[in-house]
Scaffold this motif. Structure first.
Motif, PDB file in Angstrom:
ATOM      1  N   ALA A  97      -5.905   7.255   0.930  1.00 28.59           N
ATOM      2  CA  ALA A  97      -5.915   6.682  -0.415  1.00 28.59           C
ATOM      3  C   ALA A  97      -4.828   7.381  -1.230  1.00 28.59           C
ATOM      4  CB  ALA A  97      -7.289   6.882  -1.052  1.00 28.59           C
ATOM      5  N   PRO A  98      -4.355   6.782  -2.321  1.00 25.39           N
ATOM      6  CA  PRO A  98      -3.262   7.393  -3.082  1.00 25.39           C
ATOM      7  C   PRO A  98      -3.551   8.805  -3.578  1.00 25.39           C
ATOM      8  CG  PRO A  98      -3.520   5.101  -3.725  1.00 25.39           C
ATOM      9  CD  PRO A  98      -4.675   5.421  -2.821  1.00 25.39           C
ATOM     10  N   GLU A  99      -4.818   9.144  -3.799  1.00 20.78           N
ATOM     11  CA  GLU A  99      -5.125  10.505  -4.249  1.00 20.78           C
ATOM     12  C   GLU A  99      -5.055  11.528  -3.126  1.00 20.78           C
ATOM     13  OE1 GLU A  99      -9.179   8.424  -3.665  1.00 20.78           O
ATOM     14  OE2 GLU A  99      -7.199   7.917  -4.469  1.00 20.78           O
ATOM     15  N   ARG A 100      -4.898  11.046  -1.858  1.00 21.27           N
ATOM     16  CA  ARG A 100      -4.838  11.974  -0.732  1.00 21.27           C
ATOM     17  C   ARG A 100      -3.614  11.793   0.150  1.00 21.27           C
ATOM     18  NH1 ARG A 100     -10.476  10.849  -0.296  1.00 21.27           N
ATOM     19  NH2 ARG A 100      -9.956   9.232   1.215  1.00 21.27           N
ATOM     20  N   ALA A 106       0.829  -1.210   0.000  1.00 19.87           N
ATOM     21  CA  ALA A 106       0.000   0.000   0.000  1.00 19.87           C
ATOM     22  C   ALA A 106       0.863   1.259   0.000  1.00 19.87           C
ATOM     23  CB  ALA A 106      -0.934  -0.005   1.206  1.00 19.87           C
ATOM     24  N   ASP A 118     -10.172   5.694   6.074  1.00 24.68           N
ATOM     25  CA  ASP A 118     -10.300   5.732   4.621  1.00 24.68           C
ATOM     26  C   ASP A 118      -9.589   6.929   4.002  1.00 24.68           C
ATOM     27  OD1 ASP A 118     -11.998   7.655   5.633  1.00 24.68           O
ATOM     28  OD2 ASP A 118     -13.641   7.239   4.238  1.00 24.68           O
ATOM     29  N   TYR A 119      -8.955   7.777   4.821  1.00 30.55           N
ATOM     30  CA  TYR A 119      -8.331   8.990   4.289  1.00 30.55           C
ATOM     31  C   TYR A 119      -7.115   8.716   3.395  1.00 30.55           C
ATOM     32  CZ  TYR A 119      -5.477  13.185   4.080  1.00 30.55           C
ATOM     33  OH  TYR A 119      -4.687  14.221   3.628  1.00 30.55           O
ATOM     34  N   GLU A 161      -4.312   7.978   9.318  1.00 29.37           N
ATOM     35  CA  GLU A 161      -5.511   7.196   9.621  1.00 29.37           C
ATOM     36  C   GLU A 161      -6.121   7.616  10.957  1.00 29.37           C
ATOM     37  OE1 GLU A 161      -4.183   3.030   7.360  1.00 29.37           O
ATOM     38  OE2 GLU A 161      -3.668   3.374   9.472  1.00 29.37           O
ATOM     39  N   ARG A 220       1.623   4.564  -2.840  1.00 31.85           N
ATOM     40  CA  ARG A 220       1.467   5.944  -2.401  1.00 31.85           C
ATOM     41  C   ARG A 220       2.791   6.720  -2.432  1.00 31.85           C
ATOM     42  NH1 ARG A 220      -2.170   2.642  -0.796  1.00 31.85           N
ATOM     43  NH2 ARG A 220      -4.245   3.286  -0.082  1.00 31.85           N
TER      44      ARG A 220
END
Length: 253
Positions: free
Chosen positions: A222-225, A12, A219-220, A213, A16
């Motif tokens: 994620a790769p876009e965030r 993961a 759920d924060y 987290e 990222r």
């Protein structure tokens, strides 16, 4: 953590990672090698982060699933907005997906409004490209000034808050990361976060994701965030993802 959990989190974290080469002596051959490294055995990294001169070359070399990030107003964070606009327009024309802007952090104490306007002006020409505001937290010294930098960048419309250039003595730290994430959470938790510099091990990287987290929600990140600005950490992440022997350290940026 069990080995299986560690491996899952290492994969993961690779997804990222902004794999970075901002060395002063970086060459096109170095960028080509970075593009090869970006397609790892455990999956692609999120982006590579390179000097503006190499954006067009990197975009041609990389698959579309890996973003090209570049830096502007880097590394000193001056106040010449027109020069930064020129840099940014060129980078986007060359194919940059993400712009990492060093804010004029020396102006924060006396004129935080300048930083807000600087970010807003650059964001206005980014179009589809994401704008990461580099706050250079190691040069801000106290919590109040770091929070002021966060608020100015957020008010200006930054898509990400990034701790550091990786070019100063103090770069990302858990303390500065906590402040940035708290300000992101107060603003609604949609803006991204990128610690950069000094990230050498799986434990370093995972610690930042766990902090995100905790403060912004499971759920924060994620790769876009959520991104990691580093290069040397990839070997350690790959070793854990593949259950192999870990290397002994590496470069931090």
């Amino acid at each position: 953590m069990t080995d299986a959990t560690s491996a899952q989190r290492a994969r993961a974290l690779i997804a990222r990672l902004d794999l970075t080469n901002l060395a002063e002596d970086c060459t096109e051959a170095d960028v080509a090698a970075l593009c090869v490294r970006a397609e790892t055995a455990a999956g692609p990294v999120a982006a590579i982060c390179i000097w503006p001169d190499f954006v067009g070359f990197a975009r041609r070399e990389l698959s579309a699933r890996i973003k090209v990030a570049t830096v502007v107003n880097f590394p000193l964070g001056g106040s010449d907005v027109e020069a930064t606009l020129i840099e940014t327009r060129r980078a986007i024309a060359d194919g940059a997906d993400e712009i990492d802007l060093v804010i004029a952090y020396d102006r924060l104490a006396d004129d935080p409004g300048f930083v807000e306007a600087q970010v807003r002006t650059i964001r206005a020409i980014c179009g589809h490209a994401r704008l990461k505001a580099i706050l250079e937290t190691g040069k801000l010294y106290d919590e109040a000034t770091i929070r002021s930098a966060c608020r100015a960048a957020l008010a200006g419309g930054a898509d990400f808050l990034k701790t550091s250039t990786g070019k100063v003595e103090v770069n990302a730290t858990p303390g500065s990361a906590k402040i940035l994430l708290e300000e992101i959470a107060k603003a609604g938790g949609t803006v991204g976060f990128k610690p950069a510099g000094g990230i050498k091990t799986f434990e370093d990287a995972d610690g930042y994701m766990r902090l995100a987290e905790t403060i912004c929600g499971l759920d924060y990140p994620a790769p876009e965030r959520f991104r990691l600005g580093a290069s040397g950490v990839l070997a350690d992440l790959l070793a854990i993802a593949q259950g192999a022997e870990r290397p002994g350290g590496g470069a931090s940026y």
